[in-house]
Design an enzyme around this catalytic site. Sequence first.
Site, PDB file in Angstrom:
ATOM      1  N   LYS A   1     -11.280  -1.849  19.156  1.00 22.07           N
ATOM      2  CA  LYS A   1      -9.836  -2.214  19.504  1.00 22.07           C
ATOM      3  C   LYS A   1      -9.626  -2.323  21.010  1.00 22.07           C
ATOM      4  O   LYS A   1      -8.368  -2.657  21.179  1.00 22.07           O
ATOM      5  CB  LYS A   1      -8.727  -1.922  18.378  1.00 22.07           C
ATOM      6  CG  LYS A   1      -9.425  -2.263  17.008  1.00 22.07           C
ATOM      7  CD  LYS A   1      -7.954  -1.826  15.946  1.00 22.07           C
ATOM      8  CE  LYS A   1      -8.490  -1.762  14.625  1.00 22.07           C
ATOM      9  NZ  LYS A   1      -7.521  -2.077  13.438  1.00 22.07           N
TER      10      LYS A   1
ATOM     11  N   ASN B   1       0.951  -1.112  -0.003  1.00 23.98           N
ATOM     12  CA  ASN B   1       0.109   0.040   0.096  1.00 23.98           C
ATOM     13  C   ASN B   1       0.860   1.038  -0.019  1.00 23.98           C
ATOM     14  O   ASN B   1       2.150   1.009   0.011  1.00 23.98           O
ATOM     15  CB  ASN B   1      -0.871   0.084   1.223  1.00 23.98           C
ATOM     16  CG  ASN B   1      -0.096  -0.013   2.731  1.00 23.98           C
ATOM     17  OD1 ASN B   1       0.436   1.023   2.771  1.00 23.98           O
ATOM     18  ND2 ASN B   1      -0.361  -1.101   3.187  1.00 23.98           N
TER      19      ASN B   1
ATOM     20  N   ASP C   1      -4.612  -5.736   5.392  1.00 26.68           N
ATOM     21  CA  ASP C   1      -5.528  -6.616   6.114  1.00 26.68           C
ATOM     22  C   ASP C   1      -5.551  -7.934   5.639  1.00 26.68           C
ATOM     23  O   ASP C   1      -5.869  -8.899   6.458  1.00 26.68           O
ATOM     24  CB  ASP C   1      -6.966  -5.889   6.065  1.00 26.68           C
ATOM     25  CG  ASP C   1      -6.986  -4.813   6.529  1.00 26.68           C
ATOM     26  OD1 ASP C   1      -6.466  -4.416   7.769  1.00 26.68           O
ATOM     27  OD2 ASP C   1      -7.816  -3.696   5.944  1.00 26.68           O
TER      28      ASP C   1
ATOM     29  N   LYS D   1       7.999 -17.231 -10.216  1.00 24.58           N
ATOM     30  CA  LYS D   1       7.203 -16.281 -10.688  1.00 24.58           C
ATOM     31  C   LYS D   1       6.242 -16.909 -11.431  1.00 24.58           C
ATOM     32  O   LYS D   1       6.288 -17.802 -12.501  1.00 24.58           O
ATOM     33  CB  LYS D   1       8.185 -15.533 -11.557  1.00 24.58           C
ATOM     34  CG  LYS D   1       7.526 -14.294 -12.163  1.00 24.58           C
ATOM     35  CD  LYS D   1       8.465 -13.512 -13.091  1.00 24.58           C
ATOM     36  CE  LYS D   1       7.721 -12.274 -13.764  1.00 24.58           C
ATOM     37  NZ  LYS D   1       8.500 -11.731 -14.930  1.00 24.58           N
TER      38      LYS D   1
ATOM     39  N   ILE E   1      -2.883  -6.481  14.703  1.00 24.52           N
ATOM     40  CA  ILE E   1      -1.576  -6.346  15.568  1.00 24.52           C
ATOM     41  C   ILE E   1      -1.928  -5.509  16.578  1.00 24.52           C
ATOM     42  O   ILE E   1      -1.989  -5.614  18.008  1.00 24.52           O
ATOM     43  CB  ILE E   1      -0.290  -5.913  14.934  1.00 24.52           C
ATOM     44  CG1 ILE E   1      -0.084  -6.636  13.567  1.00 24.52           C
ATOM     45  CG2 ILE E   1       0.893  -5.749  15.853  1.00 24.52           C
ATOM     46  CD1 ILE E   1       1.135  -6.218  12.822  1.00 24.52           C
TER      47      ILE E   1
HETATM   48  O1  C5P Z   1      -8.697  -1.352  11.115  1.00 20.77           O
HETATM   49  P1  C5P Z   1      -7.692  -0.381  10.616  1.00 20.77           P
HETATM   50  O2  C5P Z   1      -6.670  -1.140   9.844  1.00 20.77           O
HETATM   51  O3  C5P Z   1      -8.457   0.846   9.826  1.00 20.77           O
HETATM   52  O4  C5P Z   1      -7.113   0.108  11.891  1.00 20.77           O
HETATM   53  C1  C5P Z   1      -5.706   1.037  11.683  1.00 20.77           C
HETATM   54  C2  C5P Z   1      -5.168   0.798  12.825  1.00 20.77           C
HETATM   55  O5  C5P Z   1      -4.963  -0.398  13.282  1.00 20.77           O
HETATM   56  C3  C5P Z   1      -3.554   1.343  12.482  1.00 20.77           C
HETATM   57  O6  C5P Z   1      -3.084   2.045  13.843  1.00 20.77           O
HETATM   58  C4  C5P Z   1      -2.793   0.267  12.064  1.00 20.77           C
HETATM   59  O7  C5P Z   1      -1.297   0.132  12.527  1.00 20.77           O
HETATM   60  C5  C5P Z   1      -3.430  -0.817  12.901  1.00 20.77           C
HETATM   61  N1  C5P Z   1      -3.548  -2.142  12.332  1.00 20.77           N
HETATM   62  C6  C5P Z   1      -2.692  -3.208  12.935  1.00 20.77           C
HETATM   63  N2  C5P Z   1      -2.863  -4.472  12.417  1.00 20.77           N
HETATM   64  C7  C5P Z   1      -3.594  -4.755  11.217  1.00 20.77           C
HETATM   65  C8  C5P Z   1      -4.210  -3.722  10.877  1.00 20.77           C
HETATM   66  C9  C5P Z   1      -4.407  -2.560  11.377  1.00 20.77           C
HETATM   67  O8  C5P Z   1      -1.837  -3.139  13.830  1.00 20.77           O
HETATM   68  N3  C5P Z   1      -3.613  -6.134  10.678  1.00 20.77           N
END
Ligand code: C5P
Length: 399
Positions: A338, A207, A276, A286, A304
């Site tokens: 969260k 991203n 995600d 490849k 996380i």
């Molecule tokens: O749910 P979303 O991805 O929008 O949430 C964003 C927040 O969650 C950010 O602080 C991002 O660093 C954290 N995050 C994470 N692990 C993931 C997805 C998001 O720590 N798998």
Amino acid sequence: MENTRQLAGRHVLLGVTGGIAAYKVPELVRRLRERGADVRVVLSHSASQFVAPGALAALGTPPLVETAEGMLHIDLARWADVIVIAPATAHVLARLAHGLADDLLTTTCLASTAPIYLAPAMNQAMWQNAATQDNRAALSARGLAFIGPAEGAQACGDTGPGRMAEVAEILAALEDRSHGTALQGVRAVVTAGPTYEPLDAARGVTNRSSGKMGYAIAAALAEQGASVTLVSGPTSLATPHGVRKVPVLTALDMHSAVLAQRDHMQLFVGAAAVADYRPQTALPAKLKKSGDTLTVTFVRNPDILAEVAALAPAPFTVGFAAETHDLEAYAREKLMRKGLDLIVANPIDEPGTGFASDHNRVTLIDRDGTYPWASAPKTEIARRLALEIGQRLARRSHA
Ligand code: C5P
């Protein structure tokens, strides 16, 4: 009293504007210098009616009054580690709030990225006037910090808010915040940058995160004394001074690197843009072109941030929410779902902010409220955020 060394060697630019409280300035200068600060004083025109330049020169800090020509304001802006305006009149608050730059002090403030502290002093009605209060709110939203004013009897005979804070209070505020003692020795983990989820040996899903915000936060926390581990996805940024970097590629790597710190983490800031989902299988070679379409199955990555917030005991947990619309509602929902202590919401569809930009416009959200901050360089936002986190950690440990 260990605080008293915090100002040693710091470049303190003291701005003085017109007001009866300027009589306290020589004492403020003396006390700052006793603490080892390197002080330079800038007087506004009207201030010279209240404080004799000779008195300051006798203290070894001949004041600077006007920007005759040249780049003095730029030199001062770069020189200052911290700017404090005491006393700050209603007029200087209005000028700063509107970005006016018509003398040495206001041009310097505009040109500087140093933290700015304001110790207002004025008649109580002037302080309470809606115009002054609007200016105060605008300046606070931009991260300028107010010290006082105190309440009490005023030179004009009124009683109410508007007296300049005592010199001791100004010193305490500078000492407290200039080095963010609350973060001293705090073990912090910051995630930053994108993750890269391989699809095959040559391609992957990632991203547009540059990592700038997370790196700036790691730098600001370290600057304020925290012991920082930066778990970073691939970026081209240099590791900030004093920060331990753990480079990672995928969300799963980031997850294990963060959780490896679980027993040593007092603060967690999740600034990474974690994917995600990841491709269910990463092909070792490849992938060759064949049909007209390609179907890839993605599986969910661990969250996380949510896992860290659910640890027992949990560190102070700060998340980010980058959204294109309904920013506040989504961010608040994330905060609650969260189980975070604080979330930093930023719009990603505004020109000149977000992603690779050096600027950002954020809104802080906690359980009790919503605090919009004005657009500012990411480094400045990071510094303010570190101060804010430090204050909240201190409140938590005193609770
Ligand atoms: O749910 P979303 O991805 O929008 O949430 C964003 C927040 O969650 C950010 O602080 C991002 O660093 C954290 N995050 C994470 N692990 C993931 C997805 C998001 O720590 N798998």
